[in-house]
Design an enzyme around this catalytic site. Structure first.
Site, PDB file in Angstrom:
ATOM      1  N   LYS A  13      31.915  37.085  42.486  1.00  0.00           N
ATOM      2  CA  LYS A  13      30.602  36.844  41.852  1.00  0.00           C
ATOM      3  C   LYS A  13      30.637  35.578  41.001  1.00  0.00           C
ATOM      4  O   LYS A  13      29.712  34.785  41.037  1.00  0.00           O
ATOM      5  CB  LYS A  13      30.196  38.024  40.943  1.00  0.00           C
ATOM      6  CG  LYS A  13      29.981  39.334  41.669  1.00  0.00           C
ATOM      7  CD  LYS A  13      29.387  40.391  40.754  1.00  0.00           C
ATOM      8  CE  LYS A  13      30.248  40.748  39.560  1.00  0.00           C
ATOM      9  NZ  LYS A  13      31.517  41.408  39.915  1.00  0.00           N
ATOM     10  N   ARG A  88      24.881  46.782  35.083  1.00  0.00           N
ATOM     11  CA  ARG A  88      25.993  47.537  35.660  1.00  0.00           C
ATOM     12  C   ARG A  88      25.697  49.030  35.693  1.00  0.00           C
ATOM     13  O   ARG A  88      26.517  49.794  36.185  1.00  0.00           O
ATOM     14  CB  ARG A  88      27.239  47.307  34.806  1.00  0.00           C
ATOM     15  CG  ARG A  88      28.267  46.359  35.446  1.00  0.00           C
ATOM     16  CD  ARG A  88      29.333  46.127  34.405  1.00  0.00           C
ATOM     17  NE  ARG A  88      30.605  45.741  34.915  1.00  0.00           N
ATOM     18  CZ  ARG A  88      31.077  44.510  34.878  1.00  0.00           C
ATOM     19  NH1 ARG A  88      30.334  43.527  34.437  1.00  0.00           N
ATOM     20  NH2 ARG A  88      32.302  44.271  35.283  1.00  0.00           N
ATOM     21  N   ARG A 127      47.383  38.264  43.586  1.00  0.00           N
ATOM     22  CA  ARG A 127      47.037  37.225  42.611  1.00  0.00           C
ATOM     23  C   ARG A 127      47.754  37.463  41.280  1.00  0.00           C
ATOM     24  O   ARG A 127      48.299  36.536  40.688  1.00  0.00           O
ATOM     25  CB  ARG A 127      45.516  37.238  42.376  1.00  0.00           C
ATOM     26  CG  ARG A 127      45.066  36.145  41.441  1.00  0.00           C
ATOM     27  CD  ARG A 127      43.604  36.257  41.145  1.00  0.00           C
ATOM     28  NE  ARG A 127      43.325  37.310  40.193  1.00  0.00           N
ATOM     29  CZ  ARG A 127      42.120  37.821  39.964  1.00  0.00           C
ATOM     30  NH1 ARG A 127      41.102  37.409  40.654  1.00  0.00           N
ATOM     31  NH2 ARG A 127      41.954  38.751  39.061  1.00  0.00           N
ATOM     32  N   ARG A 139      44.221  38.137  32.069  1.00  0.00           N
ATOM     33  CA  ARG A 139      43.259  38.823  31.224  1.00  0.00           C
ATOM     34  C   ARG A 139      43.823  40.206  30.926  1.00  0.00           C
ATOM     35  O   ARG A 139      44.510  40.790  31.772  1.00  0.00           O
ATOM     36  CB  ARG A 139      41.947  38.979  32.004  1.00  0.00           C
ATOM     37  CG  ARG A 139      40.860  38.054  31.545  1.00  0.00           C
ATOM     38  CD  ARG A 139      39.729  38.005  32.508  1.00  0.00           C
ATOM     39  NE  ARG A 139      39.089  39.304  32.751  1.00  0.00           N
ATOM     40  CZ  ARG A 139      37.997  39.458  33.486  1.00  0.00           C
ATOM     41  NH1 ARG A 139      37.436  38.411  34.042  1.00  0.00           N
ATOM     42  NH2 ARG A 139      37.465  40.648  33.679  1.00  0.00           N
ATOM     43  N   ARG A 150      38.407  49.847  36.945  1.00  0.00           N
ATOM     44  CA  ARG A 150      37.168  49.054  36.980  1.00  0.00           C
ATOM     45  C   ARG A 150      36.445  49.258  38.309  1.00  0.00           C
ATOM     46  O   ARG A 150      35.219  49.302  38.369  1.00  0.00           O
ATOM     47  CB  ARG A 150      37.485  47.574  36.746  1.00  0.00           C
ATOM     48  CG  ARG A 150      37.939  47.311  35.305  1.00  0.00           C
ATOM     49  CD  ARG A 150      38.518  45.933  35.138  1.00  0.00           C
ATOM     50  NE  ARG A 150      37.527  44.893  35.301  1.00  0.00           N
ATOM     51  CZ  ARG A 150      37.811  43.630  35.608  1.00  0.00           C
ATOM     52  NH1 ARG A 150      39.059  43.266  35.796  1.00  0.00           N
ATOM     53  NH2 ARG A 150      36.853  42.754  35.731  1.00  0.00           N
TER      54      ARG A 150
HETATM   55  P1  AMP Z   1      33.558  41.244  33.973  1.00  0.00           P
HETATM   56  O1  AMP Z   1      34.115  39.948  33.508  1.00  0.00           O
HETATM   57  O2  AMP Z   1      32.108  41.158  34.399  1.00  0.00           O
HETATM   58  O3  AMP Z   1      34.408  41.922  35.014  1.00  0.00           O
HETATM   59  O4  AMP Z   1      33.540  42.213  32.701  1.00  0.00           O
HETATM   60  C1  AMP Z   1      34.734  42.532  32.005  1.00  0.00           C
HETATM   61  C2  AMP Z   1      34.518  43.806  31.216  1.00  0.00           C
HETATM   62  O5  AMP Z   1      33.460  43.615  30.266  1.00  0.00           O
HETATM   63  C3  AMP Z   1      34.086  45.025  32.021  1.00  0.00           C
HETATM   64  O6  AMP Z   1      35.177  45.700  32.608  1.00  0.00           O
HETATM   65  C4  AMP Z   1      33.401  45.856  30.949  1.00  0.00           C
HETATM   66  O7  AMP Z   1      34.328  46.493  30.107  1.00  0.00           O
HETATM   67  C5  AMP Z   1      32.680  44.787  30.123  1.00  0.00           C
HETATM   68  N1  AMP Z   1      31.335  44.510  30.649  1.00  0.00           N
HETATM   69  C6  AMP Z   1      30.890  43.331  31.177  1.00  0.00           C
HETATM   70  N2  AMP Z   1      29.608  43.431  31.534  1.00  0.00           N
HETATM   71  C7  AMP Z   1      29.224  44.698  31.236  1.00  0.00           C
HETATM   72  C8  AMP Z   1      28.009  45.420  31.387  1.00  0.00           C
HETATM   73  N3  AMP Z   1      26.927  44.865  31.941  1.00  0.00           N
HETATM   74  N4  AMP Z   1      27.982  46.710  30.971  1.00  0.00           N
HETATM   75  C9  AMP Z   1      29.057  47.282  30.396  1.00  0.00           C
HETATM   76  N5  AMP Z   1      30.238  46.677  30.250  1.00  0.00           N
HETATM   77  C10 AMP Z   1      30.324  45.386  30.658  1.00  0.00           C
END
Ligand code: AMP
Length: 268
Positions: A13, A88, A127, A139, A150
């Protein structure tokens, strides 16, 4: 142009969002990036989100909704935006509908990157191993175990959004397992094909000038609603803290983003 990119972690994404940003001169709104900036800055939102993110769970809806509500009012979103990692949950999608409606805005499309989870997990494991071997920093939530969580969170809480947006005639699915350039080309195609045919856009055109007049009133109403909602949930101060965090960490964020970009570009 206002878009949502939907797909599990590691589906690409971020990479595709950056290409859409360049091509359409819109902005990428990544709640993950915003939350990481808040964590790095040690803001109240960051402190609340840190351990949740490290476990690979979802941060509470009210926190991310407040962050997005605040962000889409910033002037750089005027040409449009691509939401990456938001919504989400169905509650977030419903909140987004309300936020956009209050501002007289519509979504052009929701692009789903379809992936095979097993292949994805394998790619991610590879990776992580390569990055570890090179001594690069991962991370905190980039370990295979957390990633499994996740992916489970995606399946349980985010995958229902595929139906949510399909029912609204907004969903466009592309093969996210194809090479990066092929995915980009597929996204271009679905956007070209859907231009002007999205149901919400047609409705918007019918509403015409009266719809546009409603925008200003909608914005005022939205600001009022946000203020009163904030009193109930403390969400507005959460958003403010996240915003302060974003500003305070802009340099770190740029560095982090460029590192993240490299990673994503490598893995697709
Ligand atoms: P991402 O970089 O989008 O994979 O987000 C990393 C982490 O941030 C996720 O695993 C969640 O813990 C939190 N997070 C990001 N976006 C959201 C969202 N829209 N709703 C809830 N948690 C989020």
């Amino acid at each position: 142009m206002r878009l949502i990119l939907l797909g599990p972690p590691g589906a690409g994404k971020g990479t595709q969002a950056q290409r859409l940003v360049r091509k359409h001169r819109i902005v990428q709104l990544s709640t993950g990036d915003m939350l990481r900036a808040a964590v790095a800055a040690g803001t109240p939102v960051g402190l609340r989100a840190k351990s949740i993110m490290e476990r690979g769970e979802l941060v509470p809806d009210d926190v991310v909704i407040a962050i997005i509500a605040d962000r889409i009012d910033e002037p750089d979103t005027r040409r449009g935006f691509v939401l990456d990692g938001f919504p989400r949950t169905v509650a977030q999608a419903e909140a987004l509908d309300r936020l956009l409606a209050a501002r007289g805005l519509t979504l052009d499309a929701v692009i789903e990157l379809k992936v095979d989870e097993n292949i994805l997990l394998e790619r991610i494991r590879k990776r992580v191993a390569e990055m570890t071997a090179r001594g690069e920093t991962l991370r905190a939530d980039d370990t295979p175990d957390v990633l499994k969580g996740r992916l489970a969170a995606y399946r349980a809480q985010t995958a229902p959004l595929v139906d949510y947006y399909a029912r609204r005639g907004l969903l466009k699915s592309v093969d996210g397992m194809a090479p990066i350039d092929a995915v980009t080309a597929a996204i271009d195609r679905v956007l070209r094909d859907s231009r002007g045919t999205a149901p919400e856009r047609k409705a918007g055109r019918k509403a015409g000038a009266s719809g546009r007049k409603g925008v200003a009133a909608g914005k005022k109403g939205a600001a009022k609603a946000r203020k009163s909602g904030a009193r109930k949930t403390g969400a507005s101060s959460a958003a403010k803290s996240a915003k302060a965090g974003r500003r305070g960490t802009s340099v770190r964020r740029r560095r982090g983003r460029s590192a993240a970009r490299k990673r994503l570009t490598r893995t697709g």
